[in-house]
Scaffold this active site. Sequence first.
Site, short mmCIF file in Angstrom:
data_model
loop_
_atom_site.label_atom_id
_atom_site.label_comp_id
_atom_site.label_asym_id
_atom_site.label_seq_id
_atom_site.Cartn_x
_atom_site.Cartn_y
_atom_site.Cartn_z
N GLU A 51 110.44 -47.33 -87.84
CA GLU A 51 110.21 -47.25 -89.29
C GLU A 51 111.38 -47.79 -90.10
O GLU A 51 111.20 -48.27 -91.22
CB GLU A 51 109.89 -45.82 -89.72
CG GLU A 51 108.52 -45.33 -89.28
CD GLU A 51 108.56 -44.65 -87.92
OE1 GLU A 51 109.60 -44.74 -87.23
OE2 GLU A 51 107.53 -44.05 -87.53
N GLN A 114 105.54 -31.80 -88.23
CA GLN A 114 105.91 -33.06 -88.89
C GLN A 114 105.94 -32.98 -90.41
O GLN A 114 105.70 -33.96 -91.10
CB GLN A 114 105.03 -34.22 -88.40
CG GLN A 114 105.22 -34.46 -86.91
CD GLN A 114 104.67 -35.78 -86.42
OE1 GLN A 114 103.69 -36.28 -86.98
NE2 GLN A 114 105.27 -36.34 -85.39
#
Lengths: 562, 156
Positions: A51, A114
């Site tokens: 990312e 998450q």
Amino acid sequence: MAKLNGSQMIMQALKAEGVEVVFGYPGGAALNIFDETYKQKDFKVVLTRHEQACAHAADGYARASGKVGVCIVTSGPGFTNTITGIATAYMDSIPLVIISGQVANSLIGTDAFQEIDAIGISRPCVKHNFLVKTIEELPRVLKEAFYIARSGRPGPVHIDIPKDISAAIGDFEYPDEISIKTYKPTYKGNAKQIKKIVELISESKKPLLYLGGGVISSGASDLVRELVEFSGIPALETLMALGVLRSDDELNLAMVGMHGKYATNMAMSESDLIIALGARFDDRVTGKLSEFAKSAKIVHVDIDPSSISKIVTADYPVVGDVKTVLEDMMPRIKELVKKENYKEWRESIKRYNSIHPLKFEDSDDVLKPQWVIKESAKIVNSDDAIIVTDVGQHQMWVAQFYPFNKPRTLLTSGGLGTMGYGLPAALGAGFASSSHVINFNGDGGFLMNVQELQTLAENDIPVITIILNNRFLGMVRQWQTLFYDERYSSTDLDNKQPDFVKLAEAFGGFGYRVNTKDEFRNALKFALSQKKFSIIDVRVDRFENVVPMVPAGGALYNMILK
Amino acid sequence: MDRRLISVIVLNEHGVLSRIVGLFSGRGYNIDSLTVAPIPESEFSRVSIVTSGDERAFEQIIKQLYKLIPVYKIIEADEFVDKELVLVKIPLAENLSGLDAVLKSYNGSIANSDDKHLIIMASDDSVRIDNFIKTMKKYSPTDIVRSGSVIIEVRE
Ligand SMILES: Cc1ncc(C[n+]2csc(CCOP(=O)(O)OP(=O)(O)O)c2C)c(N)n1
């Protein structure tokens, strides 16, 4: 009115904003959105392998194209990974829209799987951010994000979208226009102040244009060229402004600052009027503040009022867009300013240039990084080539020795100095332009996002990476040489490197190891003719230093010259 | 280090306060006090901030605040009316002689009482609140809570 789900709304917004490519990495909280990207054909979705690289790629795309870069990532670790990329774009005022998935609204605040406070984390390194709480606000938020990212002083804008929102169904009408009551960037400069500045210029003897990245982002490069040519006022460029003026323009004094040219830094120190255009007086530019441009009055034009007088007090501040302000200034300049007036000033700068020109000692025994850079420019031979750098010595040598002739042809992390930027930014640039993309990298930083070789391979982006391999974390080694009695703590990489040639091959590209000038020329020529990515591992002199150098905190006029 | 007052008018949306506070903390500026409430019949809130610092730092704060997208307006007046509220809990067991006079001179009142405590309330500018608290010390207060400043500019 169309009924769409949140993910479909995102697709419609991207389409309406003319987005051509989206860099992404999926995960649970972003699955609804990725499911929609699978179905549409209006833009390309590029899967990066990390990312951080996703944000750098969007950033490279934005810098090369002048458009907004877009990336989509998932919640939690997906988002925390993007932060370095977002911060990099923020520091250099690059327009990005970052869309992150978030756990469902009902789970926010429960330490769900998450979950991370993405809005809280991104807040200090974005221009603005949004947590979308209802489907009704999504179309407006999308529109505002793009508008905020590209207007005023550009920057990254982050939208955090909970999973229930990307699934929720609502009315969709993408706003044509928006007006944000609390956000009205000032484009036009104060007319009286502009008039005053032109008078000042006409009365000054040693004026200097100090060009920053804002010149490029406001699209003012052509106007600046016209101004320099008409007025005969010498101009210097920050790292972020390289390419605004042609490298062979006599009035282009090139880069200023810690590794700026002697003549350039001396000109800054002696000028009586500094006209800063879209530049922000970074400490790498000014050196010791109390000694900075002591005899000069300071004119500062910037779209961001908070940039003005932040570091150096502006005697004549102008809040406005550089391009708009210059447009207003030009007619008056043409009336009042006379090229002959600055003849002596130009001569004295020329003298400085002849005492200490930018140079290096070439060698036939070992390749010098500066030679490699100059030679690359000769072989590539195109004003359109996009040059990307990572961070370190090689970055400064590229800035010093590569002849930039056009704006948006140097992509480099200036403000944050992010190692690992080069390769993914080059990837992004590869989607913005069909020109050659050359990435100069250090051997250290190259390993920080090396996984993106896979993305290059998959998408047939023929980026050429030239590793200036000194088997050191070179820039840190240089500081250790000069300021830490040669204690090379954690910087010596000799025998601690992978085989870069095999690495290239393992990812499906070409690899070359070169030790001589001829080998380098042949490798680069071959690489330029290929449709796959290449790595050229150039063994260069291990102990070469970047000079001139102004030691951190020193006065700009006190340079280490050798 | 001068004491500075600013009033920030912001869009009344979630997260806006943390943007403001984050701006101060991220730059190492101090907030001495902060109070926030919605402005009646509008989409805005008013944030009253008391801070301290030199002219340069203060100028930066103002500019940086303006840079926040939800910030609508910043009021830096040369004259503010500045009021704080303080609540003081004192045990009834204390000798309360003279309390009346103190309350009178600080425009204070008794906000609550039960069989064990009195809760005293006063509202005034922050220097006078300092003094009031000093005076109250002799009644051995068990708790003192003061608000941040609420400020309004004297002239438009
Ligand atoms: C992410 C990150 N970590 C650490 C640094 C500090 N740093 C600046 S330059 C440099 C050395 C870079 O070495 P290399 O990539 O080999 O390039 P060279 O200087 O040799 O050209 C380091 C470690 C940084 N800029 N970015």
